[in-house]
Design a protein around this motif. Structure first.
Motif, PDB file in Angstrom:
ATOM      1  N   ASN A 178       0.644  -1.132  -0.112  1.00 53.28           N
ATOM      2  CA  ASN A 178       0.030  -0.014   0.108  1.00 53.28           C
ATOM      3  C   ASN A 178       0.903   1.151   0.054  1.00 53.28           C
ATOM      4  OD1 ASN A 178       0.829  -0.643   2.843  1.00 53.28           O
ATOM      5  ND2 ASN A 178      -0.441   1.120   3.340  1.00 53.28           N
ATOM      6  N   ASN A 179       0.378   2.208  -0.405  1.00 56.37           N
ATOM      7  CA  ASN A 179       1.053   3.478  -0.520  1.00 56.37           C
ATOM      8  C   ASN A 179       0.567   4.495   0.389  1.00 56.37           C
ATOM      9  OD1 ASN A 179       2.719   5.835  -1.526  1.00 56.37           O
ATOM     10  ND2 ASN A 179       1.945   5.718  -3.584  1.00 56.37           N
ATOM     11  N   GLU A 180       1.448   4.677   1.284  1.00 54.18           N
ATOM     12  CA  GLU A 180       1.176   5.904   2.487  1.00 54.18           C
ATOM     13  C   GLU A 180       1.763   7.127   2.174  1.00 54.18           C
ATOM     14  OE1 GLU A 180       2.903   4.086   5.782  1.00 54.18           O
ATOM     15  OE2 GLU A 180       1.367   2.656   5.994  1.00 54.18           O
ATOM     16  N   ASP A 181       2.252   7.383   0.851  1.00 53.69           N
ATOM     17  CA  ASP A 181       2.737   8.848   0.495  1.00 53.69           C
ATOM     18  C   ASP A 181       1.566   9.572  -0.029  1.00 53.69           C
ATOM     19  OD1 ASP A 181       5.201   7.984   1.374  1.00 53.69           O
ATOM     20  OD2 ASP A 181       6.131   8.159  -0.486  1.00 53.69           O
ATOM     21  N   ARG A 182       1.586  10.919  -0.077  1.00 49.31           N
ATOM     22  CA  ARG A 182       0.562  11.606  -0.745  1.00 49.31           C
ATOM     23  C   ARG A 182       1.313  13.023  -1.099  1.00 49.31           C
ATOM     24  NH1 ARG A 182      -1.524   7.750   0.059  1.00 49.31           N
ATOM     25  NH2 ARG A 182      -3.529   7.231   0.805  1.00 49.31           N
ATOM     26  N   TRP A 183       0.930  13.649  -2.102  1.00 51.29           N
ATOM     27  CA  TRP A 183       1.588  14.878  -2.557  1.00 51.29           C
ATOM     28  C   TRP A 183       0.583  15.696  -3.200  1.00 51.29           C
ATOM     29  CZ3 TRP A 183       1.659  16.311  -7.821  1.00 51.29           C
ATOM     30  CH2 TRP A 183       1.454  15.015  -8.843  1.00 51.29           C
ATOM     31  N   HIS A 184       0.723  17.003  -3.568  1.00 51.58           N
ATOM     32  CA  HIS A 184       0.016  17.956  -3.983  1.00 51.58           C
ATOM     33  C   HIS A 184       1.001  19.189  -4.704  1.00 51.58           C
ATOM     34  CE1 HIS A 184      -3.147  20.884  -4.549  1.00 51.58           C
ATOM     35  NE2 HIS A 184      -2.518  21.927  -4.014  1.00 51.58           N
ATOM     36  N   SER A 185       0.540  19.489  -6.081  1.00 52.47           N
ATOM     37  CA  SER A 185       1.245  20.365  -6.515  1.00 52.47           C
ATOM     38  C   SER A 185       0.159  21.447  -7.068  1.00 52.47           C
ATOM     39  CB  SER A 185       1.886  20.022  -7.800  1.00 52.47           C
ATOM     40  OG  SER A 185       2.482  20.819  -8.649  1.00 52.47           O
ATOM     41  N   ASP A 186       0.297  22.874  -6.861  1.00 50.09           N
ATOM     42  CA  ASP A 186      -0.424  24.013  -7.151  1.00 50.09           C
ATOM     43  C   ASP A 186       0.402  24.983  -7.620  1.00 50.09           C
ATOM     44  OD1 ASP A 186      -2.255  25.794  -7.917  1.00 50.09           O
ATOM     45  OD2 ASP A 186      -3.627  25.646  -5.820  1.00 50.09           O
ATOM     46  N   PRO A 187       0.952  25.052  -9.014  1.00 49.45           N
ATOM     47  CA  PRO A 187       1.774  26.045  -9.418  1.00 49.45           C
ATOM     48  C   PRO A 187       1.130  27.512  -9.529  1.00 49.45           C
ATOM     49  CG  PRO A 187       1.765  24.197 -10.925  1.00 49.45           C
ATOM     50  CD  PRO A 187       0.645  23.910 -10.000  1.00 49.45           C
ATOM     51  N   GLU A 188      -0.145  27.648  -9.575  1.00 46.81           N
ATOM     52  CA  GLU A 188      -1.040  28.933  -9.631  1.00 46.81           C
ATOM     53  C   GLU A 188      -0.858  29.503  -8.363  1.00 46.81           C
ATOM     54  OE1 GLU A 188      -4.750  28.401 -11.081  1.00 46.81           O
ATOM     55  OE2 GLU A 188      -4.416  27.478 -13.031  1.00 46.81           O
ATOM     56  N   ARG A 189      -0.853  28.919  -7.321  1.00 45.13           N
ATOM     57  CA  ARG A 189      -0.934  29.365  -6.057  1.00 45.13           C
ATOM     58  C   ARG A 189       0.649  29.152  -5.427  1.00 45.13           C
ATOM     59  NH1 ARG A 189      -6.006  26.843  -5.951  1.00 45.13           N
ATOM     60  NH2 ARG A 189      -7.784  28.088  -5.253  1.00 45.13           N
ATOM     61  N   GLY A 190       1.385  28.595  -6.064  1.00 42.16           N
ATOM     62  CA  GLY A 190       2.597  28.254  -5.487  1.00 42.16           C
ATOM     63  C   GLY A 190       2.803  27.118  -4.174  1.00 42.16           C
ATOM     64  N   ILE A 191       1.857  26.526  -4.240  1.00 44.62           N
ATOM     65  CA  ILE A 191       1.921  25.281  -3.146  1.00 44.62           C
ATOM     66  C   ILE A 191       2.034  24.059  -3.467  1.00 44.62           C
ATOM     67  CG2 ILE A 191       0.303  24.494  -1.320  1.00 44.62           C
ATOM     68  CD1 ILE A 191      -1.587  27.019  -1.743  1.00 44.62           C
ATOM     69  N   PHE A 192       3.122  23.590  -2.656  1.00 43.94           N
ATOM     70  CA  PHE A 192       3.671  22.393  -2.742  1.00 43.94           C
ATOM     71  C   PHE A 192       3.995  21.538  -1.805  1.00 43.94           C
ATOM     72  CE2 PHE A 192       4.922  25.216  -5.962  1.00 43.94           C
ATOM     73  CZ  PHE A 192       4.793  24.802  -7.284  1.00 43.94           C
ATOM     74  N   ILE A 193       3.613  20.092  -1.576  1.00 39.37           N
ATOM     75  CA  ILE A 193       3.258  19.477  -0.505  1.00 39.37           C
ATOM     76  C   ILE A 193       3.567  17.810  -0.711  1.00 39.37           C
ATOM     77  CG2 ILE A 193       2.023  18.696   1.539  1.00 39.37           C
ATOM     78  CD1 ILE A 193      -0.008  20.874   0.732  1.00 39.37           C
ATOM     79  N   VAL A 194       4.639  17.599   0.095  1.00 40.93           N
ATOM     80  CA  VAL A 194       4.938  15.917   0.390  1.00 40.93           C
ATOM     81  C   VAL A 194       4.536  15.459   1.636  1.00 40.93           C
ATOM     82  CG1 VAL A 194       6.561  14.159   0.112  1.00 40.93           C
ATOM     83  CG2 VAL A 194       6.429  15.723  -1.811  1.00 40.93           C
ATOM     84  N   VAL A 195       3.711  14.233   1.734  1.00 48.18           N
ATOM     85  CA  VAL A 195       3.459  13.782   3.084  1.00 48.18           C
ATOM     86  C   VAL A 195       3.686  12.334   3.026  1.00 48.18           C
ATOM     87  CG1 VAL A 195       1.789  13.429   4.739  1.00 48.18           C
ATOM     88  CG2 VAL A 195       1.532  15.392   3.307  1.00 48.18           C
ATOM     89  N   ASP A 196       4.382  11.800   4.089  1.00 43.82           N
ATOM     90  CA  ASP A 196       4.680  10.445   3.893  1.00 43.82           C
ATOM     91  C   ASP A 196       4.117   9.714   5.462  1.00 43.82           C
ATOM     92  OD1 ASP A 196       5.423   7.749   4.495  1.00 43.82           O
ATOM     93  OD2 ASP A 196       7.873   8.354   4.202  1.00 43.82           O
ATOM     94  N   GLY A 197       3.047   9.105   5.453  1.00 39.90           N
ATOM     95  CA  GLY A 197       2.255   8.253   6.506  1.00 39.90           C
ATOM     96  C   GLY A 197       3.131   7.397   7.197  1.00 39.90           C
ATOM     97  N   ILE A 198       2.753   7.435   8.509  1.00 39.06           N
ATOM     98  CA  ILE A 198       3.490   6.682   9.511  1.00 39.06           C
ATOM     99  C   ILE A 198       2.126   5.827  10.187  1.00 39.06           C
ATOM    100  CG2 ILE A 198       4.798   6.240  11.474  1.00 39.06           C
ATOM    101  CD1 ILE A 198       6.184   9.030  10.850  1.00 39.06           C
ATOM    102  N   GLY A 199       2.457   4.340  10.260  1.00 33.64           N
ATOM    103  CA  GLY A 199       1.445   3.840  11.053  1.00 33.64           C
ATOM    104  C   GLY A 199       0.959   2.303  10.508  1.00 33.64           C
ATOM    105  N   GLY A 200       1.240   2.150   9.178  1.00 40.16           N
ATOM    106  CA  GLY A 200       1.150   1.064   8.494  1.00 40.16           C
ATOM    107  C   GLY A 200      -0.256   0.852   8.158  1.00 40.16           C
ATOM    108  N   GLN A 201      -0.647   0.183   6.878  1.00 39.78           N
ATOM    109  CA  GLN A 201      -1.880   0.076   6.279  1.00 39.78           C
ATOM    110  C   GLN A 201      -2.782   1.045   6.348  1.00 39.78           C
ATOM    111  OE1 GLN A 201      -2.213  -2.673   4.434  1.00 39.78           O
ATOM    112  NE2 GLN A 201      -0.141  -3.385   5.139  1.00 39.78           N
TER     113      GLN A 201
END
Length: 529
Positions: free
Chosen positions: A21-44
Motif C-alpha cells: 500500500n502507498n502511504e505517501d501523498r503529494w500536492h502541486s498547485d503552481p498557480e498558488r505556489g503550493i507544494f506538499i509531500v506527506v509520508d504516512g506512519i502507522g502501516g496499512q
C-alpha cells in the motif's frame, strides 16, 4: 498581492517494490505556489489515513491566503497534527498513526518551507544541489553534522527512525521543536525537489542532481527517472518525488559542471561523473543508431481549451475534446447547459468575470448543472450556478462514485445544492451554497468527502412547504463519513448539520462556525447519543 514566478512542476508517487500500500501523498498547485509531500506512519490504513488528513487540512489552510506564508504553514500543520491525534483515539486500528511532511509556498521570489520529520526539500541552482531541510532523525542529524557520510546514512539500520512527526502528540503552532520553518530565495533559474525518504534512502543527492539537470525544462521526465532509480535500488519504501522549476531553469541543462553541496561535507567525485556522462552518451548514441529512441509513444502536453470570446461556443464541446491533464477555461457569460465531467480535466471560470451556469432545456423536469459519474481527478472552480422558477435545478452538482474538487463556486436556488453519493471522495472547498430549497449538501452511501471552509446559508427553507419540512444545511446519511472543517452555517431552515446516530458530532461542532449558535444534531430517527 503575491507575485509568483512562472512555475513548471511535476510529481508522482509509487508504492515501491516491497510495500503493498502507498502511504505517501503529494500536492502541486503552481498557480498558488503550493507544494506538499506527506509520508504516512502507522502501516496499512493508519498511515494512509494520517497522510490523507494532513494533505487535505494543510492544503485547505494554505489556500486561504490570510496571514503570512509562515502563519499559514504553522496553522495548517498544527490543525492536521491535532486532528490526526483526535482521530487516532476514535479507532483502535488507527492507534499510533502519524506522518512526516515537507511544504513549500513560493511567492515574491522566495520559498517559505515548513518541515517535520525526514521527508526532504533540495534546492538546485547553478549546477549545485543543497539539502535545505534537516532530517529530524538520529541518523539524519549525524549526517547533517558531517559525522557520517550520505552513503553511510543510507545504509544505517536506524535510518527510518524520527523524533518529530505530525500526529503523535498535541501541539500549538509556535511550539518549539515541532515545525521547522525556513525562508529561502527562489530565483527564476532555480528548482526545488521535495521527496519522501523512499527516494533519499535509495538515490544519492549526486544522482538526483544529474537527473534533474538532464531533464531541465521537463520535470516530469526527471520525476519518472528518479522513481525508476529508487525502485531499481530496491524500492524498499513508497517513493514520492515533486519537482518545481523556475521559468529560467531549463537553461541549466546547457551549463557545464555540477556540484553537490548538501549539509554533509561529502561531494560527488568529478571523475566518476565525467565517466558516467561519457557512458551515457555512448548508450544514447547506440540507441539512436538502432532507432530505439524513436519507438517511445508520443506524450501530448496538457492543453487549454477556451470557451467563449473566440473559442468554443459551448462548454460541453470543449469537454468532449479534453483529456486527462487538460483545462477547459470558460469566459464570462451565461451557459444553459449540463456539464458532464471527465477524469483528470479541470474546468475553471476565467477571471475577473465569473461565468454563470443555468439549467439546460429538459423536458423531463428539473435538471442538474454539473454531473460527475465515476470520474477521478476532476476539478471545477470559479463558477456561479443559478436556478429559478423558469430554469429549476434538481441539484446544482451531482457527484456519484467520483473524486471531484469543487472550489470557489457559488450555488443559489437549486432544490439540493450538492448531492454526493456512492463511493465518492469529493473535496468541496471555499464554496458558497445558499437559498437551496432542500439541503445545501446531501451526503449518502460510502462517501468520505472533505467539506472545507464553505459558506452554507439559508438552505432548507421551501417557500410553499410547512416549517416541519425545513431541511438542514448539510444532511449526512448512514454510512457516509465526511469531514467538515472551517465551514460557516447561518439561517438554514432545519439543523445546520444533521448526522446519523453512529457518527461523532463533537468534532463537527468544534471545528465549524454556527451563526446563530445552533449546534449540529443527530437525525430524528432515534434518541441522540
Amino acid at each position: 498581492m503575491p507575485v509568483k514566478t512562472k512555475l513548471r512542476s511535476a510529481g508522482e508517487s509509487h508504492v515501491g517494490m516491497v510495500r503493498h500500500n502507498n502511504e505517501d501523498r503529494w500536492h502541486s498547485d503552481p498557480e498558488r505556489g503550493i507544494f506538499i509531500v506527506v509520508d504516512g506512519i502507522g502501516g496499512q490504513a493508519a498511515g494512509e489515513k494520517a497522510a490523507d488528513v494532513a494533505i487535505n487540512l494543510v492544503r485547505a489552510r494554505l489556500e486561504r491566503q490570510t496571514g503570512t506564508a509562515e502563519d499559514r504553514i504553522r496553522e495548517g500543520i498544527t490543525v492536521a497534527n491535532n486532528e490526526i491525534l483526535r482521530l487516532a483515539a476514535t479507532n483502535p486500528d488507527w492507534h499510533g498513526m502519524a506522518c512526516v511532511l515537507t511544504v513549500a509556498v513560493i511567492d515574491n521570489g522566495s520559498a517559505t518551507v515548513g518541515h517535520v520529520g525526514d521527508s526532504r526539500l533540495y534546492k538546485i541552482r547553478r549546477r549545485e544541489i543543497r539539502k535545505i531541510t534537516h532530517d529530524h532523525s538520529p541518523v539524519g542529524e549525524r549526517e547533517d553534522h558531517g559525522q557520517i557520510s550520505e552513503a553511510e546514512a543510507m545504509r544505517h539500520p536506524r535510518r527510518n527512525e524520527v523524533y518529530r512527526d505530525v500526529g503523535s502528540q498535541e501541539h500549538a503552532p509556535d511550539d518549539p521543536d515541532f515545525i521547522e520553518v525556513l525562508r529561502i530565495p527562489f530565483e527564476p533559474d532555480s528548482a526545488l525537489l521535495l521527496c519522501s525518504d523512499g527516494l533519499s534512502d535509495q538515490v544519492t543527492s549526486g544522482e538526483i542532481l544529474r537527473t534533474v539537470l538532464a531533464n531541465a525544462g521537463h520535470p516530469g521526465g526527471a520525476v519518472h527517472e528518479l522513481i525508476d532509480a529508487a525502485n531499481r535500488a530496491g524500492g524498499k519504501d513508497n517513493v514520492t518525488v515533486l519537482i518545481v522549476e523556475g521559468e529560467q531553469f531549463a537553461g541549466e541543462r546547457e551549463i557545464p559542471g555540477a556540484i553537490v553541496a548538501t549539509h554533509s561535507p561529502f561531494a560527488a567525485r568529478p571523475a566518476m561523473f565525467v565517466y558516467g556522462m561519457l557512458c551515457a552518451a555512448l548508450i544514447v548514441a547506440g540507441l539512436r543508431w538502432f532507432g530505439w529512441l524513436d519507438r517511445r509513444p508520443e506524450v501530448l502536453p496538457p492543453q487549454t481549451f477556451r470557451v467563449g470570446a473566440g473559442g468554443f461556443a459551448h462548454i460541453g464541446d470543449a469537454l468532449a475534446k479534453a483529456h486527462a491533464g487538460d483545462t477547459v477555461e470558460v469566459a464570462s457569460g451565461e451557459y444553459p447547459e449540463q456539464l458532464r465531467l471527465r477524469s483528470g480535466v479541470t474546468v475553471k471560470g476565467r477571471l475577473p468575470d465569473v461565468p454563470i451556469l443555468r439549467a439546460a432545456p429538459n423536458l423531463n423536469g428539473p435538471a442538474v448543472a454539473i454531473v460527475a459519474e465515476a470520474v477521478q481527478g476532476a476539478r471545477v472552480f470559479g463558477f456561479r450556478i443559478r436556478a429559478d422558477e423558469k430554469a429549476p435545478l434538481a441539484a446544482a452538482v451531482s457527484i456519484a462514485d467520483s473524486d471531484l474538487e469543487l472550489q470557489d463556486t457559488e450555488i443559489v436556488g437549486a432544490f439540493t445544492g450538492v448531492e454526493i453519493r456512492g463511493k465518492s471522495k469529493a473535496v468541496l472547498r471555499a464554496n458558497s451554497i445558499q437559498d437551496c430549497r432542500d439541503a445545501g449538501i446531501r451526503i449518502s452511501g460510502d462517501s468520505t468527502p472533505w467539506i472545507l471552509y464553505n459558506a452554507i446559508l439559508r438552505n432548507g427553507r421551501p417557500q410553499k412547504a410547512p416549517p416541519r419540512n425545513a431541511g438542514p444545511g448539510v444532511l449526512i446519511e448512514e454510512p457516509a463519513r465526511p469531514v467538515l472543517i472551517g465551514n460557516t452555517f447561518a439561517d438554514n431552515g432545519g439543523d445546520p448539520v444533521t448526522v446519523p446516530h453512529e457518527m461523532d458530532i463533537e468534532a463537527i461542532a468544534k471545528f465549524n462556525f454556527f451563526l446563530p449558535s445552533k449546534p449540529p444534531a443527530h437525525s430524528r430517527g432515534g434518541a441522540p447519543r
